[in-house]
Scaffold this motif. Structure first.
Motif, PDB file in Angstrom:
ATOM      1  N   GLU A 155      -8.286 -10.405   1.126  1.00  0.00           N
ATOM      2  CA  GLU A 155      -7.861  -9.908  -0.178  1.00  0.00           C
ATOM      3  C   GLU A 155      -8.970 -10.273  -1.158  1.00  0.00           C
ATOM      4  OE1 GLU A 155      -3.850 -10.175  -2.875  1.00  0.00           O
ATOM      5  OE2 GLU A 155      -4.642 -12.034  -2.032  1.00  0.00           O
ATOM      6  N   TRP A 159      -8.194  -4.918  -0.293  1.00  0.00           N
ATOM      7  CA  TRP A 159      -8.414  -5.663   0.956  1.00  0.00           C
ATOM      8  C   TRP A 159      -9.704  -5.163   1.584  1.00  0.00           C
ATOM      9  CZ3 TRP A 159      -4.833  -9.355   2.097  1.00  0.00           C
ATOM     10  CH2 TRP A 159      -3.622  -9.283   1.408  1.00  0.00           C
ATOM     11  N   SER A 188      -3.231  -5.108  -4.279  1.00  0.00           N
ATOM     12  CA  SER A 188      -4.532  -5.715  -3.968  1.00  0.00           C
ATOM     13  C   SER A 188      -5.545  -4.722  -3.422  1.00  0.00           C
ATOM     14  CB  SER A 188      -4.340  -6.828  -2.934  1.00  0.00           C
ATOM     15  OG  SER A 188      -3.442  -7.801  -3.417  1.00  0.00           O
TER      16      SER A 188
END
Length: 164
Positions: free
Chosen positions: A20, A34, A32
């Motif tokens: 992340e 990633w 998020s």
């Protein structure tokens, strides 16, 4: 150019962990960016990236050339929709964004040639966009940052001291 011998490197995404790298709260829901670092050397950074639905990345450039290919989903770059199959070239010194992942998110393949650190381009515009969308940027999650690379340049001053 280095003094080492050229080598062949083969990496499969299943052998590489997700990290992340950016986090936001969208009305209390964590969203998020990633990344899987397929290669990270002083010469290049190769990333397989996943943007959660609706994640917003501020307008920015990089300290190197940056190439992006949209593998799945869609990302809005500024006012330009970039669906699956879109290629983006960001020359060193140019900026793009904000980047906003579509309703299914986006999967990207990215290559940066040289120093990959981000250079924010419109922090005030990003802060306004976040306020309009009820987004709270969270501190950058820890990333396995190489010792040979200088500190991150994409910190979020508004999120300093905020828990992740």
């Amino acid at each position: 150019m280095t003094d080492r011998e050229p080598e062949l490197r083969i990496t499969h995404i299943s052998e590489t962990p997700w990290h992340e790298v950016k986090a936001q709260s969208h009305g209390g829901r964590r969203t998020s960016v990633w990344e899987k670092f397929l290669e990270w050397s002083p010469e290049r950074l190769v990333i397989y990236a996943r943007y959660d639905a609706g994640v917003v990345v501020e307008r920015h450039g990089h300290m190197s050339e940056h190439y992006v290919f949209v593998l799945a989903g869609e990302v809005l770059i500024g006012d330009r929709p970039c669906p699956t199959g879109t290629h983006i070239t960001l020359e060193q010194g140019a900026a793009f964004g904000p980047l906003i992942a579509g309703p299914e998110g986006a999967t990207l393949y990215e290559i940066m040639c040289g120093d990959p650190r981000a250079v924010p381009d419109d922090r005030e515009g990003f802060e306004r966009l976040c306020a309009e969308r009820d987004i709270t940027p969270l501190p950058n999650p820890p990333v396995p940052w190489p010792d040979w690379l200088a500190a991150r340049t994409d910190g979020n001053p508004a999120a300093e001291g905020t828990a992740t």
